[in-house]
Design a protein around this motif. Structure first.
Motif, PDB file in Angstrom:
ATOM      1  N   LYS A 200       5.999   2.828  12.975  1.00 19.74           N
ATOM      2  CA  LYS A 200       4.477   2.884  12.440  1.00 19.74           C
ATOM      3  C   LYS A 200       4.673   4.176  11.675  1.00 19.74           C
ATOM      4  O   LYS A 200       3.933   4.565  10.666  1.00 19.74           O
ATOM      5  CB  LYS A 200       3.271   2.894  13.248  1.00 19.74           C
ATOM      6  N   ASP A 205       2.209   5.865   8.840  1.00 18.57           N
ATOM      7  CA  ASP A 205       1.048   5.938   9.626  1.00 18.57           C
ATOM      8  C   ASP A 205       0.960   7.251  10.465  1.00 18.57           C
ATOM      9  O   ASP A 205       1.518   7.238  11.557  1.00 18.57           O
ATOM     10  CB  ASP A 205       0.732   4.924  10.546  1.00 18.57           C
ATOM     11  N   GLY A 302      -7.489   8.804   0.261  1.00 17.44           N
ATOM     12  CA  GLY A 302      -7.923   7.446   0.858  1.00 17.44           C
ATOM     13  C   GLY A 302      -9.277   7.198  -0.041  1.00 17.44           C
ATOM     14  O   GLY A 302     -10.219   6.794   0.281  1.00 17.44           O
ATOM     15  N   HIS A 379      -2.308 -12.557   2.450  1.00 19.42           N
ATOM     16  CA  HIS A 379      -1.847 -11.666   1.082  1.00 19.42           C
ATOM     17  C   HIS A 379      -1.769 -12.349  -0.145  1.00 19.42           C
ATOM     18  O   HIS A 379      -1.541 -13.519  -0.335  1.00 19.42           O
ATOM     19  CB  HIS A 379      -0.606 -10.746   1.369  1.00 19.42           C
ATOM     20  N   GLU A 429      -1.182   1.129  -0.784  1.00 19.68           N
ATOM     21  CA  GLU A 429      -1.456   1.427   0.764  1.00 19.68           C
ATOM     22  C   GLU A 429      -2.918   1.612   0.754  1.00 19.68           C
ATOM     23  O   GLU A 429      -3.541   1.319   1.871  1.00 19.68           O
ATOM     24  CB  GLU A 429      -0.652   2.502   1.012  1.00 19.68           C
ATOM     25  N   HIS A 431      -5.082  -0.033  -0.399  1.00 19.08           N
ATOM     26  CA  HIS A 431      -5.618  -1.615  -0.227  1.00 19.08           C
ATOM     27  C   HIS A 431      -5.143  -2.194   1.019  1.00 19.08           C
ATOM     28  O   HIS A 431      -5.166  -3.385   1.139  1.00 19.08           O
ATOM     29  CB  HIS A 431      -5.450  -2.399  -1.469  1.00 19.08           C
ATOM     30  N   HIS A 432      -4.659  -1.487   2.046  1.00 16.79           N
ATOM     31  CA  HIS A 432      -4.077  -1.761   3.098  1.00 16.79           C
ATOM     32  C   HIS A 432      -2.724  -2.911   2.549  1.00 16.79           C
ATOM     33  O   HIS A 432      -2.699  -3.944   3.416  1.00 16.79           O
ATOM     34  CB  HIS A 432      -5.107  -2.652   4.208  1.00 16.79           C
ATOM     35  N   ARG A 434       1.249  -3.212   0.660  1.00 20.04           N
ATOM     36  CA  ARG A 434       2.469  -2.884   0.630  1.00 20.04           C
ATOM     37  C   ARG A 434       3.382  -3.134  -0.587  1.00 20.04           C
ATOM     38  O   ARG A 434       3.170  -3.923  -1.189  1.00 20.04           O
ATOM     39  CB  ARG A 434       3.322  -3.196   1.871  1.00 20.04           C
ATOM     40  N   LYS A 452      -3.620  -7.185   0.692  1.00 16.46           N
ATOM     41  CA  LYS A 452      -4.173  -7.816   1.918  1.00 16.46           C
ATOM     42  C   LYS A 452      -5.596  -8.547   1.573  1.00 16.46           C
ATOM     43  O   LYS A 452      -6.571  -7.996   0.968  1.00 16.46           O
ATOM     44  CB  LYS A 452      -4.555  -6.900   3.002  1.00 16.46           C
ATOM     45  N   GLN A 454      -9.107  -9.892   1.464  1.00 16.69           N
ATOM     46  CA  GLN A 454     -10.322  -9.376   2.405  1.00 16.69           C
ATOM     47  C   GLN A 454     -11.217 -10.323   2.986  1.00 16.69           C
ATOM     48  O   GLN A 454     -11.131 -11.500   2.609  1.00 16.69           O
ATOM     49  CB  GLN A 454     -11.390  -8.654   1.379  1.00 16.69           C
TER      50      GLN A 454
END
Length: 454
Positions: A200, A205, A302, A379, A429, A431-432, A434, A452, A454
């Motif tokens: 991670k 992260d 962010g 996704h 990233e 938007h969570h 990759r 991802k 929602q």
């Protein structure tokens, strides 16, 4: 094929498997040695029932040994000859001299010899057993004026096949398997936890920490605490880098604005136009760089404003501009029909990510750039593929780093500063999701943006 399967199922490939096998084999070997040692060195002596057949055999042999016509034959030869009809061996002890004569074969154990010496004083035959050896006797006979005690030594396995040893082995196998597995698991669980945290952290992260393993008071706990310290320092350094980029970008805005004002005045005063054009071009490049640095700082900070909208509405302007740019470069852009997805995105950041990747693909394609879409359970994806010179797998892993430029197919002549794909990565990233790059099947570069649901 079979060798690959065996490699995958081989427990020794993982540290938990090696620990488990080591302790399990150690326990089993120890148990087997303990059983063998107890039987060899600690066999109990027990008195068992005398079988009339054994006594009858000894009486018949003693009468034969006492015959006068056999007086000249050696006692050992007679014992060997008489033992052939028995499922065992014969032994005779001279009462006066205590000399022991044993029929041929491997020597008796010291314990068995001592047991024979003790039985000489018995007035009638008895049977004793030590381990698998059963001794029967004494039966007395006289030979050449000397008195002897005759015994038989036979292997006597239990008539009932009671499995105390087998039962013990089963219990040992089950117990040691469970204990070894638990012990190996207690050692490997924190290692796997630390390994996951390392992955991670390597993925960006910076808030990753090892929790449970850090509470241990052994070397693994110390390793976890050292990892947490390292992660805190890396997070601090990364935060300082982002603040530096943002601060430098803001600070450069003021001198850049003054430079542009000076250029305007110089144009009014008829300064050399060629020189002014060069200065103005460099000022524009600096302004573009500062704008990209600010965009990267906002994305990594962010700052996001999510809205629910159709995907086609979010990307319509980006694709319109991309078609215009491709046409001006005499290249073709093929865009698959945008699916009717309703997405929750920051439209500005989404457009920035797709635009940077798409412009990069058009710039480096020979002729054709393709855009396609698909989705799975978690996704939705945007795929952008060009037919350019492409990149190696190693470069595909590094192109999203700030200021990185590939040294083979994508040269400095492109005029970029190496921030476009970094901004795209930060925006995805945000938007969570990759973003990944890989060599295309037919040459060129294939970039996938995964968002991802929602």
């Amino acid at each position: 094929m079979l060798s690959n399967v065996l490699k995958r199922v081989n427990p020794a490939r993982a540290i938990m498997g090696r620990l488990f096998l080591w302790f399990w084999v150690t326990f089993i070997v120890t148990a087997l040695l303990a059983i063998w040692g107890s039987r060899v060195f600690f066999e109990e002596l027990e008195v068992v029932d005398v079988k009339p057949r054994d006594v009858a055999e000894l009486n018949a042999i003693s009468q034969r040994l006492a015959r006068p016509r056999l007086a000249d034959a050696s006692l050992l030869e007679l014992l060997n000859r008489s033992s052939r009809g028995l499922r065992g061996r014969l032994a005779a002890i001279n009462i006066a001299t205590e000399e022991l004569t044993i029929a041929g074969g491997p020597p008796l154990r010291a314990n068995d010899k001592r047991d024979l010496q003790r039985l000489v004083s018995q007035s009638s035959p008895i049977a004793i057993k030590r381990g698998a050896i059963k001794l029967v006797g004494p039966v007395f006979f006289e030979r050449n004026g000397e008195r002897y005690a005759l015994f038989s030594a036979k292997f006597d396995m239990p008539e009932r096949k009671a499995p105390p040893v087998l039962l013990f082995l089963i219990i040992a196998l089950v117990t040691t398997t469970v204990l070894s597995w638990l012990f190996a698991r207690t050692l490997t669980n924190p290692i796997l936890h630390i390994q996951g945290s390392v992955k991670k952290l390597a993925g960006g992260d910076w808030h990753t920490r090892v929790d449970k393993a850090a509470n241990r008071q052994d070397e693994l706990g110390q390793l976890a605490r050292d990892f947490n310290t390292m992660a805190e320092q890396l997070e601090s350094m990364w935060g300082a880098q982002k603040r530096l980029l943002a601060d430098v970008s803001h600070e450069l805005r003021s001198p850049l604005a003054r430079l542009q004002m000076a250029l305007g005045l110089a144009h009014q005063q008829n300064v050399d136009p060629e020189t002014l054009t060069r200065v103005e071009r460099e000022a524009d490049r600096m302004e573009a760089l500062i704008g990209q640095l600010l965009a990267l700082s906002r994305a990594e900070a962010g700052e996001v404003s999510l809205q629910t909208m159709p995907l086609s509405l979010a990307l319509n302007d980006v694709f319109t501009d991309a078609n215009f740019e491709a046409a001006n470069s005499n290249k073709q852009l093929l865009i698959q029909a945008i699916p009717e997805y309703t997405v929750c995105v920051d439209s500005m950041m989404l457009c920035r990510a797709v635009e940077n990747v798409l412009r990069n693909a058009i710039r480096h394609s020979h002729y054709l750039t393709e855009v396609s879409f698909n989705a799975d359970a978690t996704h939705w994806f945007i795929h952008i593929t060009d037919d350019g010179d492409g990149l190696s797998k190693e470069e595909c892993e590094r192109i999203f780093a700030p200021f990185y430029r590939a040294s083979l197919a994508r040269e400095r002549e492109s005029g970029g500063v190496g921030l476009g794909l970094s901004i795209a990565k930060a925006a995805v990233e945000l938007h969570h999701g990759r973003i990944t790059a890989a060599p295309a099947n037919k040459g060129g570069l294939h970039v996938t943006l995964a968002f991802k649901k929602q």
